[in-house]
Design a protein around this motif. Structure first.
Motif, PDB file in Angstrom:
ATOM      1  N   ARG A  74       0.818  -1.206   0.000  1.00 53.69           N
ATOM      2  CA  ARG A  74       0.000   0.000   0.000  1.00 53.69           C
ATOM      3  C   ARG A  74       0.862   1.270   0.000  1.00 53.69           C
ATOM      4  O   ARG A  74       0.518   2.262  -0.617  1.00 53.69           O
ATOM      5  N   LYS A  75       2.002   1.225   0.677  1.00 54.56           N
ATOM      6  CA  LYS A  75       2.880   2.397   0.771  1.00 54.56           C
ATOM      7  C   LYS A  75       3.953   2.440  -0.310  1.00 54.56           C
ATOM      8  O   LYS A  75       4.755   3.369  -0.357  1.00 54.56           O
ATOM      9  N   ALA A  76       3.984   1.452  -1.177  1.00 50.77           N
ATOM     10  CA  ALA A  76       5.018   1.384  -2.212  1.00 50.77           C
ATOM     11  C   ALA A  76       4.919   2.564  -3.177  1.00 50.77           C
ATOM     12  O   ALA A  76       3.831   3.054  -3.467  1.00 50.77           O
ATOM     13  N   GLU A  77       6.067   3.005  -3.649  1.00 55.59           N
ATOM     14  CA  GLU A  77       6.141   4.078  -4.638  1.00 55.59           C
ATOM     15  C   GLU A  77       6.943   3.592  -5.838  1.00 55.59           C
ATOM     16  O   GLU A  77       7.810   2.728  -5.717  1.00 55.59           O
ATOM     17  N   TRP A  78       6.655   4.190  -6.985  1.00 53.58           N
ATOM     18  CA  TRP A  78       7.310   3.742  -8.215  1.00 53.58           C
ATOM     19  C   TRP A  78       8.823   3.901  -8.174  1.00 53.58           C
ATOM     20  O   TRP A  78       9.543   3.173  -8.849  1.00 53.58           O
ATOM     21  N   THR A  79       9.340   4.835  -7.372  1.00 57.37           N
ATOM     22  CA  THR A  79      10.791   5.023  -7.286  1.00 57.37           C
ATOM     23  C   THR A  79      11.492   3.812  -6.673  1.00 57.37           C
ATOM     24  O   THR A  79      12.704   3.661  -6.815  1.00 57.37           O
ATOM     25  N   GLU A  80      10.753   2.937  -6.001  1.00 53.85           N
ATOM     26  CA  GLU A  80      11.324   1.736  -5.387  1.00 53.85           C
ATOM     27  C   GLU A  80      11.526   0.608  -6.388  1.00 53.85           C
ATOM     28  O   GLU A  80      12.210  -0.365  -6.097  1.00 53.85           O
ATOM     29  N   PHE A  81      10.926   0.723  -7.569  1.00 55.54           N
ATOM     30  CA  PHE A  81      10.938  -0.363  -8.536  1.00 55.54           C
ATOM     31  C   PHE A  81      11.894  -0.088  -9.684  1.00 55.54           C
ATOM     32  O   PHE A  81      11.981   1.034 -10.184  1.00 55.54           O
ATOM     33  N   ASP A  82      12.598  -1.130 -10.092  1.00 55.28           N
ATOM     34  CA  ASP A  82      13.368  -1.118 -11.324  1.00 55.28           C
ATOM     35  C   ASP A  82      12.836  -2.297 -12.132  1.00 55.28           C
ATOM     36  O   ASP A  82      13.319  -3.433 -11.997  1.00 55.28           O
ATOM     37  N   LEU A  83      11.803  -2.036 -12.919  1.00 55.42           N
ATOM     38  CA  LEU A  83      11.146  -3.125 -13.637  1.00 55.42           C
ATOM     39  C   LEU A  83      12.034  -3.716 -14.727  1.00 55.42           C
ATOM     40  O   LEU A  83      11.890  -4.885 -15.069  1.00 55.42           O
ATOM     41  N   ALA A  84      12.971  -2.936 -15.251  1.00 54.83           N
ATOM     42  CA  ALA A  84      13.903  -3.461 -16.248  1.00 54.83           C
ATOM     43  C   ALA A  84      14.798  -4.537 -15.634  1.00 54.83           C
ATOM     44  O   ALA A  84      15.191  -5.494 -16.301  1.00 54.83           O
ATOM     45  N   GLN A  85      15.104  -4.391 -14.339  1.00 50.84           N
ATOM     46  CA  GLN A  85      15.933  -5.371 -13.625  1.00 50.84           C
ATOM     47  C   GLN A  85      15.088  -6.320 -12.761  1.00 50.84           C
ATOM     48  O   GLN A  85      15.641  -7.149 -12.037  1.00 50.84           O
ATOM     49  N   ASP A  86      13.771  -6.159 -12.816  1.00 51.65           N
ATOM     50  CA  ASP A  86      12.849  -6.982 -12.015  1.00 51.65           C
ATOM     51  C   ASP A  86      13.179  -6.902 -10.528  1.00 51.65           C
ATOM     52  O   ASP A  86      13.224  -7.913  -9.832  1.00 51.65           O
ATOM     53  N   GLU A  87      13.374  -5.679 -10.028  1.00 51.16           N
ATOM     54  CA  GLU A  87      13.741  -5.484  -8.626  1.00 51.16           C
ATOM     55  C   GLU A  87      12.775  -4.540  -7.933  1.00 51.16           C
ATOM     56  O   GLU A  87      12.268  -3.599  -8.537  1.00 51.16           O
ATOM     57  N   TRP A  88      12.578  -4.798  -6.652  1.00 44.27           N
ATOM     58  CA  TRP A  88      11.807  -3.911  -5.788  1.00 44.27           C
ATOM     59  C   TRP A  88      12.636  -3.694  -4.534  1.00 44.27           C
ATOM     60  O   TRP A  88      12.853  -4.600  -3.752  1.00 44.27           O
ATOM     61  N   ARG A  89      13.116  -2.495  -4.349  1.00 44.83           N
ATOM     62  CA  ARG A  89      13.887  -2.122  -3.164  1.00 44.83           C
ATOM     63  C   ARG A  89      12.991  -1.277  -2.270  1.00 44.83           C
ATOM     64  O   ARG A  89      12.801  -0.093  -2.514  1.00 44.83           O
ATOM     65  N   MET A  90      12.447  -1.921  -1.246  1.00 44.30           N
ATOM     66  CA  MET A  90      11.469  -1.283  -0.373  1.00 44.30           C
ATOM     67  C   MET A  90      12.152  -0.295   0.574  1.00 44.30           C
ATOM     68  O   MET A  90      13.169  -0.612   1.172  1.00 44.30           O
ATOM     69  N   ARG A  91      11.584   0.899   0.698  1.00 42.42           N
ATOM     70  CA  ARG A  91      12.148   1.973   1.515  1.00 42.42           C
ATOM     71  C   ARG A  91      12.188   1.627   2.997  1.00 42.42           C
ATOM     72  O   ARG A  91      13.228   1.655   3.615  1.00 42.42           O
ATOM     73  N   ASP A  92      11.038   1.388   3.573  1.00 40.37           N
ATOM     74  CA  ASP A  92      10.920   1.260   5.020  1.00 40.37           C
ATOM     75  C   ASP A  92      10.678  -0.179   5.468  1.00 40.37           C
ATOM     76  O   ASP A  92      10.003  -0.404   6.466  1.00 40.37           O
ATOM     77  N   ALA A  93      11.204  -1.117   4.741  1.00 37.40           N
ATOM     78  CA  ALA A  93      10.915  -2.514   5.061  1.00 37.40           C
ATOM     79  C   ALA A  93      11.979  -3.116   5.951  1.00 37.40           C
ATOM     80  O   ALA A  93      13.163  -2.970   5.700  1.00 37.40           O
ATOM     81  N   MET A  94      11.539  -3.768   6.993  1.00 31.82           N
ATOM     82  CA  MET A  94      12.475  -4.476   7.867  1.00 31.82           C
ATOM     83  C   MET A  94      12.603  -5.936   7.437  1.00 31.82           C
ATOM     84  O   MET A  94      13.677  -6.510   7.472  1.00 31.82           O
ATOM     85  N   LEU A  95      11.499  -6.526   7.015  1.00 32.00           N
ATOM     86  CA  LEU A  95      11.517  -7.941   6.667  1.00 32.00           C
ATOM     87  C   LEU A  95      11.887  -8.203   5.210  1.00 32.00           C
ATOM     88  O   LEU A  95      12.482  -9.217   4.899  1.00 32.00           O
ATOM     89  N   HIS A  96      11.505  -7.309   4.325  1.00 34.04           N
ATOM     90  CA  HIS A  96      11.759  -7.492   2.897  1.00 34.04           C
ATOM     91  C   HIS A  96      12.425  -6.248   2.318  1.00 34.04           C
ATOM     92  O   HIS A  96      11.810  -5.489   1.584  1.00 34.04           O
ATOM     93  N   PRO A  97      13.692  -5.991   2.606  1.00 33.54           N
ATOM     94  CA  PRO A  97      14.313  -4.783   2.062  1.00 33.54           C
ATOM     95  C   PRO A  97      14.530  -4.856   0.553  1.00 33.54           C
ATOM     96  O   PRO A  97      14.672  -3.847  -0.106  1.00 33.54           O
ATOM     97  N   TYR A  98      14.541  -6.060  -0.002  1.00 31.42           N
ATOM     98  CA  TYR A  98      14.838  -6.244  -1.417  1.00 31.42           C
ATOM     99  C   TYR A  98      14.093  -7.474  -1.907  1.00 31.42           C
ATOM    100  O   TYR A  98      14.128  -8.520  -1.275  1.00 31.42           O
ATOM    101  N   ILE A  99      13.396  -7.325  -3.018  1.00 34.57           N
ATOM    102  CA  ILE A  99      12.675  -8.455  -3.604  1.00 34.57           C
ATOM    103  C   ILE A  99      13.073  -8.566  -5.063  1.00 34.57           C
ATOM    104  O   ILE A  99      12.998  -7.591  -5.815  1.00 34.57           O
TER     105      ILE A  99
END
Length: 97
Positions: A31-56
């Motif tokens: 719900r709090k995700a923002e597009w700046t956290e995603f690099d869809l070309a690299q298939d990555e999601w780097r979550m800003r404030d995540a403790m459990l999932h900092p990188y997917i």
């Protein structure tokens, strides 16, 4: 999974349910995700404030479905920074352009 696939509600809700299930992210994280956290070309999601999932790594799900869903969602969000569609948060009676 079947219940989500046959869901007849809003496209955005269905995308959110599927992305949440595929990535195992908590609802608040999505719900709090923002597009700046995603690099869809690299298939990555780097979550800003995540403790459990900092990188997917989005390709770890079934054939990269999360990336495809996010790309479809991106077209619907307009100029918003977050993933919600542009009409979310409008007051009753407001005009959607």
């Amino acid at each position: 999974m079947h219940a989500i696939r046959v869901y007849q509600g809003a496209f955005e809700t269905k995308c959110a349910l599927l992305i949440g299930m595929l990535t195992f992210v908590r609802p608040g994280g999505l719900r709090k995700a923002e597009w700046t956290e995603f690099d869809l070309a690299q298939d990555e999601w780097r979550m800003r404030d995540a403790m459990l999932h900092p990188y997917i790594q989005l390709t770890e799900d079934e054939g990269g479905q999360s990336t495809l869903l996010l790309e479809a969602q991106m077209d619907r969000t307009g100029a918003r920074a977050d993933l919600r569609p542009a009409h979310v948060g409008l007051k009753l009676g407001a005009t959607i352009h």
